[in-house]
Design a protein around this motif. Structure first.
Motif, PDB file in Angstrom:
ATOM      1  N   LYS A 146      -0.190  -3.527 -10.728  1.00 32.05           N
ATOM      2  CA  LYS A 146      -1.039  -2.429 -10.236  1.00 32.05           C
ATOM      3  C   LYS A 146      -2.117  -2.916  -9.279  1.00 32.05           C
ATOM      4  O   LYS A 146      -2.435  -2.257  -8.290  1.00 32.05           O
ATOM      5  CB  LYS A 146      -1.731  -1.758 -11.419  1.00 32.05           C
ATOM      6  N   GLU A 147      -2.715  -4.101  -9.587  1.00 30.12           N
ATOM      7  CA  GLU A 147      -3.838  -4.555  -8.741  1.00 30.12           C
ATOM      8  C   GLU A 147      -3.404  -4.968  -7.343  1.00 30.12           C
ATOM      9  O   GLU A 147      -4.225  -5.170  -6.459  1.00 30.12           O
ATOM     10  CB  GLU A 147      -4.661  -5.668  -9.418  1.00 30.12           C
ATOM     11  N   ARG A 148      -2.092  -5.070  -7.128  1.00 29.48           N
ATOM     12  CA  ARG A 148      -1.642  -5.360  -5.760  1.00 29.48           C
ATOM     13  C   ARG A 148      -0.921  -4.160  -5.145  1.00 29.48           C
ATOM     14  O   ARG A 148      -0.193  -4.277  -4.179  1.00 29.48           O
ATOM     15  CB  ARG A 148      -0.784  -6.632  -5.737  1.00 29.48           C
ATOM     16  N   ILE A 149      -1.128  -3.004  -5.761  1.00 28.09           N
ATOM     17  CA  ILE A 149      -0.617  -1.752  -5.174  1.00 28.09           C
ATOM     18  C   ILE A 149      -1.846  -0.927  -4.774  1.00 28.09           C
ATOM     19  O   ILE A 149      -2.645  -0.533  -5.640  1.00 28.09           O
ATOM     20  CB  ILE A 149       0.246  -0.955  -6.179  1.00 28.09           C
ATOM     21  N   PHE A 150      -2.031  -0.698  -3.499  1.00 33.21           N
ATOM     22  CA  PHE A 150      -3.248  -0.040  -3.007  1.00 33.21           C
ATOM     23  C   PHE A 150      -2.907   1.368  -2.501  1.00 33.21           C
ATOM     24  O   PHE A 150      -2.004   1.525  -1.675  1.00 33.21           O
ATOM     25  CB  PHE A 150      -3.854  -0.850  -1.850  1.00 33.21           C
ATOM     26  N   TYR A 151      -3.632   2.342  -3.017  1.00 29.73           N
ATOM     27  CA  TYR A 151      -3.483   3.704  -2.498  1.00 29.73           C
ATOM     28  C   TYR A 151      -4.418   3.850  -1.307  1.00 29.73           C
ATOM     29  O   TYR A 151      -5.641   3.688  -1.452  1.00 29.73           O
ATOM     30  CB  TYR A 151      -3.867   4.733  -3.559  1.00 29.73           C
ATOM     31  N   LEU A 152      -3.897   4.160  -0.137  1.00 32.97           N
ATOM     32  CA  LEU A 152      -4.743   4.275   1.055  1.00 32.97           C
ATOM     33  C   LEU A 152      -4.519   5.620   1.754  1.00 32.97           C
ATOM     34  O   LEU A 152      -3.445   6.231   1.624  1.00 32.97           O
ATOM     35  CB  LEU A 152      -4.449   3.120   2.027  1.00 32.97           C
ATOM     36  N   PRO A 153      -5.536   6.059   2.517  1.00 38.98           N
ATOM     37  CA  PRO A 153      -5.450   7.386   3.128  1.00 38.98           C
ATOM     38  C   PRO A 153      -4.566   7.422   4.383  1.00 38.98           C
ATOM     39  O   PRO A 153      -4.022   6.399   4.788  1.00 38.98           O
ATOM     40  CB  PRO A 153      -6.904   7.678   3.505  1.00 38.98           C
ATOM     41  N   LYS A 154      -4.549   8.616   4.996  1.00 37.32           N
ATOM     42  CA  LYS A 154      -3.683   8.841   6.155  1.00 37.32           C
ATOM     43  C   LYS A 154      -3.925   7.822   7.275  1.00 37.32           C
ATOM     44  O   LYS A 154      -2.992   7.380   7.946  1.00 37.32           O
ATOM     45  CB  LYS A 154      -3.954  10.254   6.674  1.00 37.32           C
ATOM     46  N   SER A 192       0.855  -1.178   0.000  1.00 37.43           N
ATOM     47  CA  SER A 192       0.000   0.000   0.000  1.00 37.43           C
ATOM     48  C   SER A 192       0.896   1.234   0.000  1.00 37.43           C
ATOM     49  O   SER A 192       2.031   1.178   0.495  1.00 37.43           O
ATOM     50  CB  SER A 192      -0.910   0.004   1.234  1.00 37.43           C
ATOM     51  N   VAL A 193       0.383   2.313  -0.582  1.00 36.65           N
ATOM     52  CA  VAL A 193       1.120   3.582  -0.595  1.00 36.65           C
ATOM     53  C   VAL A 193       0.144   4.701  -0.241  1.00 36.65           C
ATOM     54  O   VAL A 193      -1.080   4.521  -0.309  1.00 36.65           O
ATOM     55  CB  VAL A 193       1.773   3.866  -1.978  1.00 36.65           C
ATOM     56  N   PHE A 194       0.685   5.858   0.100  1.00 40.46           N
ATOM     57  CA  PHE A 194      -0.153   6.959   0.584  1.00 40.46           C
ATOM     58  C   PHE A 194      -0.951   7.601  -0.557  1.00 40.46           C
ATOM     59  O   PHE A 194      -0.375   7.965  -1.593  1.00 40.46           O
ATOM     60  CB  PHE A 194       0.737   7.993   1.274  1.00 40.46           C
ATOM     61  N   PRO A 225       8.386  13.593  14.443  1.00 37.81           N
ATOM     62  CA  PRO A 225       8.703  13.279  13.052  1.00 37.81           C
ATOM     63  C   PRO A 225       7.720  12.242  12.497  1.00 37.81           C
ATOM     64  O   PRO A 225       7.320  11.329  13.204  1.00 37.81           O
ATOM     65  CB  PRO A 225      10.122  12.693  13.137  1.00 37.81           C
ATOM     66  N   CYS A 226       7.353  12.409  11.242  1.00 36.86           N
ATOM     67  CA  CYS A 226       6.334  11.518  10.672  1.00 36.86           C
ATOM     68  C   CYS A 226       6.374  11.594   9.145  1.00 36.86           C
ATOM     69  O   CYS A 226       7.148  12.364   8.584  1.00 36.86           O
ATOM     70  CB  CYS A 226       4.947  11.921  11.173  1.00 36.86           C
ATOM     71  N   GLY A 227       5.519  10.834   8.518  1.00 36.33           N
ATOM     72  CA  GLY A 227       5.458  10.908   7.060  1.00 36.33           C
ATOM     73  C   GLY A 227       4.630   9.792   6.472  1.00 36.33           C
ATOM     74  O   GLY A 227       4.163   8.903   7.180  1.00 36.33           O
ATOM     75  N   PRO A 228       4.446   9.840   5.161  1.00 36.42           N
ATOM     76  CA  PRO A 228       3.696   8.779   4.484  1.00 36.42           C
ATOM     77  C   PRO A 228       4.521   7.500   4.499  1.00 36.42           C
ATOM     78  O   PRO A 228       5.740   7.562   4.600  1.00 36.42           O
ATOM     79  CB  PRO A 228       3.554   9.310   3.063  1.00 36.42           C
ATOM     80  N   ASP A 229       3.841   6.377   4.405  1.00 38.25           N
ATOM     81  CA  ASP A 229       4.613   5.134   4.373  1.00 38.25           C
ATOM     82  C   ASP A 229       4.118   4.232   3.265  1.00 38.25           C
ATOM     83  O   ASP A 229       3.070   4.466   2.663  1.00 38.25           O
ATOM     84  CB  ASP A 229       4.571   4.427   5.733  1.00 38.25           C
ATOM     85  N   THR A 230       4.930   3.224   3.004  1.00 41.52           N
ATOM     86  CA  THR A 230       4.472   2.156   2.123  1.00 41.52           C
ATOM     87  C   THR A 230       4.555   0.884   2.949  1.00 41.52           C
ATOM     88  O   THR A 230       5.539   0.642   3.635  1.00 41.52           O
ATOM     89  CB  THR A 230       5.305   2.081   0.823  1.00 41.52           C
ATOM     90  N   GLU A 231       3.473   0.117   2.964  1.00 42.97           N
ATOM     91  CA  GLU A 231       3.438  -1.070   3.800  1.00 42.97           C
ATOM     92  C   GLU A 231       3.456  -2.309   2.914  1.00 42.97           C
ATOM     93  O   GLU A 231       2.863  -2.321   1.827  1.00 42.97           O
ATOM     94  CB  GLU A 231       2.200  -1.032   4.700  1.00 42.97           C
ATOM     95  N   ILE A 232       4.136  -3.322   3.412  1.00 40.55           N
ATOM     96  CA  ILE A 232       4.302  -4.537   2.604  1.00 40.55           C
ATOM     97  C   ILE A 232       3.546  -5.678   3.281  1.00 40.55           C
ATOM     98  O   ILE A 232       3.683  -5.883   4.491  1.00 40.55           O
ATOM     99  CB  ILE A 232       5.795  -4.886   2.465  1.00 40.55           C
ATOM    100  N   PHE A 233       2.760  -6.378   2.488  1.00 35.77           N
ATOM    101  CA  PHE A 233       1.891  -7.434   3.020  1.00 35.77           C
ATOM    102  C   PHE A 233       2.169  -8.758   2.323  1.00 35.77           C
ATOM    103  O   PHE A 233       2.521  -8.789   1.145  1.00 35.77           O
ATOM    104  CB  PHE A 233       0.418  -7.098   2.777  1.00 35.77           C
ATOM    105  N   ILE A 234       1.960  -9.831   3.082  1.00 37.32           N
ATOM    106  CA  ILE A 234       1.943 -11.157   2.473  1.00 37.32           C
ATOM    107  C   ILE A 234       0.475 -11.465   2.179  1.00 37.32           C
ATOM    108  O   ILE A 234      -0.391 -11.264   3.040  1.00 37.32           O
ATOM    109  CB  ILE A 234       2.492 -12.222   3.441  1.00 37.32           C
ATOM    110  N   VAL A 235       0.228 -11.901   0.953  1.00 34.57           N
ATOM    111  CA  VAL A 235      -1.136 -12.291   0.607  1.00 34.57           C
ATOM    112  C   VAL A 235      -1.314 -13.747   1.039  1.00 34.57           C
ATOM    113  O   VAL A 235      -0.582 -14.622   0.590  1.00 34.57           O
ATOM    114  CB  VAL A 235      -1.384 -12.169  -0.917  1.00 34.57           C
ATOM    115  N   THR A 236      -2.244 -13.991   1.940  1.00 30.87           N
ATOM    116  CA  THR A 236      -2.436 -15.353   2.451  1.00 30.87           C
ATOM    117  C   THR A 236      -3.434 -16.130   1.573  1.00 30.87           C
ATOM    118  O   THR A 236      -3.966 -15.592   0.596  1.00 30.87           O
ATOM    119  CB  THR A 236      -2.976 -15.324   3.895  1.00 30.87           C
ATOM    120  N   ASP A 237      -3.711 -17.358   1.998  1.00 30.85           N
ATOM    121  CA  ASP A 237      -4.631 -18.186   1.205  1.00 30.85           C
ATOM    122  C   ASP A 237      -6.089 -17.796   1.414  1.00 30.85           C
ATOM    123  O   ASP A 237      -6.972 -18.297   0.723  1.00 30.85           O
ATOM    124  CB  ASP A 237      -4.489 -19.666   1.611  1.00 30.85           C
TER     125      ASP A 237
END
Ligand code: SER
Length: 590
Positions: A148-156, A123-125, A168-180
């Motif tokens: 693209k379909e596994r890149i999600f734009y999400l809010p704050k 996910s990205v900001f 200190p703070c900022g936008p992040d990109t989070e990495i997920f494992i897609v489970t079964d």
């Protein structure tokens, strides 16, 4: 199969090979940061460096940080939540930014850990009035092969990271494992909690400072702050359903299961996990280099809550509470290599745990009976504040435990009434303590008062001479002849340090500084940088004693009017008090 040791090593070696300096885990008790009770992320100890101070390790750092987060305590028992966890982290302090950071994460996950890119989602900001949409990070992920379909734009709410409310703070990109797990709906995304996506890594692009008024200003340097959950990653890599199957938790889960003789499913499984989690956290809190003990305030209160909750769940599954100490012993061994402080402080861990468990186990059964009795008389499914306070005061039920029991029984608790009852009690015992204090001083007021002031100066001098800002009073006992103060410090003071501390204290005495007392709220005292026990959880007024710009402490007093009244300060003894705690005895000579 990969175990915790291998994962820690792989991570640190990988980032070392990318020019990062490996730094040790900091204490669970934050130094110089009054805004948090425990270290909740790898970035905490690094805040000054994220704000621009130079780190001796350079601009690229990596570590494995022990962390405590109790915000999700109600979720513990599920597959992924724990109150203690290890965070694998890497940082760029004004060096590389999102392009390189994402590249490193991708390389580590796919090449070093062998995770198939098809199992990754990110996910990205999404962007808002404070900060633009993070198109660059999304493009970088695409360039690396994440569709693209596994890149999600999400809010704050999802893709912005800050420790607490300011800083200190900022936008992040989070990495997920897609489970079964199948998607829970056509809109299923990492933003929902259905369990299809399990977050393992968070890369924060720390470039703003959030002020108390809610505004953001750019930081002097653009940083990267990443954190990867060790237990979750291990579980995902090994195909485990939950973090409790990993090598750091499994031996304890198996021990508890065998000891209670019940099948690990449903509510029993939940109880086993809660016990395994809470005792692990308690072991780390007690065994930390600046370890704490159970008490009714601040950190000690959180520790007490965890232990007492573990005792309650032990009783629920017919586990003898003594088995909880055995769980702690297992953790000491499991973590002996990665966190040797646990072995160093083993005796303290076992003794304190035994004490707290024993004390509570006696009142727990009676308290539960009292609770059941109350249930019968309750009106409108609401427990009065007084009754909740009685459960706390007489049976040692932390209010959170009463709330949990109430919830399980479908009733509510008058929390405000509880707080009122609590405050009234505090006022009464405070008045009682003041009376006692006055009485005790009647025959020896001057000597005792002067030694009391000397104790404040001594603590400040200890901090200054050792350079250790975390030195705090752990106990004090004053007679007309001498002061005795216990303070956290990991080793004996050297003879030179003892001399230097004496000289410091005498310097302050000779400077003839006025001792000023002011009354203020706990918040104001904290904001003014006062040290001492921030005891009351419901905002009482405290007295703050200030000695020039040398010392500022919350204290009941009384104190000398001016430091020149004290005489000559002499340390007569420096010795060990308990693990990690030193004791000094000193006198004031006329
Ligand atoms: N500080 C961020 C977090 O805790 C990245 O480590 O998620």
């Amino acid at each position: 199969m990969l175990d915790s040791k291998e994962l820690r090593n792989k991570y640190l070696n990988f980032f070392a090979s990318k020019g990062h300096t490996v730094i040790p885990s900091a204490s669970l008790i934050p130094e110089n940061d009054p805004t948090v009770l425990f270290t909740t992320a790898g970035m905490h100890p690094l805040v000054p460096y994220l704000l621009g101070q130079k780190h001796p390790g350079g601009k690229r750092l990596t570590d494995v940080q022990k962390c405590v987060r109790t915000g999700d305590i109600d979720e513990v028992g599920d597959d992924t939540h724990c109150t203690f966890f290890e965070m694998l982290g890497n940082w760029s302090l004004g060096d590389y930014f999102n392009y390189e950071s994402i590249g490193y994460s991708y390389e580590f996950l796919t090449k070093e850990l062998g995770i198939s890119p098809s199992r990754l989602a990110v996910s990205v900001f999404a962007g808002d009035e404070d900060c633009p949409r993070d198109v660059k990070s999304a493009e970088r992920w695409e360039e690396l092969g994440i569709p693209k379909e596994r890149i999600f734009y999400l809010p704050k709410k999802n893709n912005w990271w800050i420790a607490g409310t300011t800083g200190p703070c900022g936008p992040d990109t989070e990495i997920f494992i897609v489970t079964d797990k199948e998607p829970c709906s056509p809109e299923c995304s990492p933003a929902c909690d259905c369990g299809r996506y399990v977050e393992i890594w968070n890369n924060v692009f720390m470039q703003y400072y959030k002020h108390p008024d809610g505004t953001y200003t750019p930081l002097a340097q653009k940083n990267v702050d990443t954190g990867m959950g060790l237990e979750r990653t291990l579980a995902m890599l090994n195909g485990y359903k939950s973090v409790y199957e990993t090598d750091v938790l499994r031996p304890v889960v198996e021990f508890v299961t065998a000891s209670c003789g019940k099948s690990p499913e449903g509510e029993t499984l939940k109880a086993i996990r809660i016990i395994a989690d809470h005792i692990r956290t308690a072991t780390f809190m007690l065994g930390d280099e600046f370890g704490i003990v159970p008490s009714n305030v601040d950190r000690g209160y959180i520790l007490r809550r965890l232990i007492r909750r573990a005792v309650r769940y032990a009783r629920l599954i017919d586990l003898a509470p003594a088995a909880l100490t055995e769980c702690a012993a297992k953790y000491v061994e499991i973590y002996a290599e990665a966190y040797p402080e646990l072995r160093t402080n083993r005796e303290k861990i076992m003794t304190e745990l035994d004490k707290e468990i024993g004390k509570f186990d006696v009142t727990l059964q009676q308290g539960l009976k009292e609770f059941d009795k109350l249930l019968k008389y309750i009106q409108d499914k609401r427990m009065s504040g007084k009754a909740a306070f009685r459960l706390y005061d007489t049976y040692g039920f932390p209010i959170e435990m009463t709330l949990e029991l109430a919830r399980d029984n479908g009733i509510t608790v008058d929390l405000e009434g509880y707080e009122r009852a609590y405050n009234e009690h505090q006022q009464k015992s405070k008045a009682g303590a003041e009376q006692k204090f006055k009485g005790g001083l009647a025959d020896s007021s001057e000597a005792t008062t002067n030694l009391h002031t000397a104790t404040h100066i001594l603590l400040a001098a200890l901090r200054k001479v050792t350079g250790d800002e975390t030195v705090m009073q752990k106990g004090s006992n004053i007679t007309p002849e001498r002061l005795r103060v216990d303070f956290n410090f990991p080793r004996p003071l050297t003879p030179e340090e003892i001399k230097a501390v004496e000289a410091e204290v005498n310097g302050v005495i000779e400077a003839g500084i006025d001792v000023v007392s002011e009354e203020m709220s706990v918040d104001a005292a904290r904001a003014a940088g006062a040290i001492g026990v921030f005891g009351d959880r419901y905002g009482e007024t405290v007295k703050v004693y200030t000695i020039g710009d040398y010392s500022k402490e919350i204290c009941g007093g009384p104190h000398a009017k001016n430091t020149r009244d004290l005489g000559k300060f002499v340390i007569t003894k420096e010795q060990s008090s308990s693990a990690g705690v030193r004791r000094i005895k000193a006198e004031l000579k006329k």
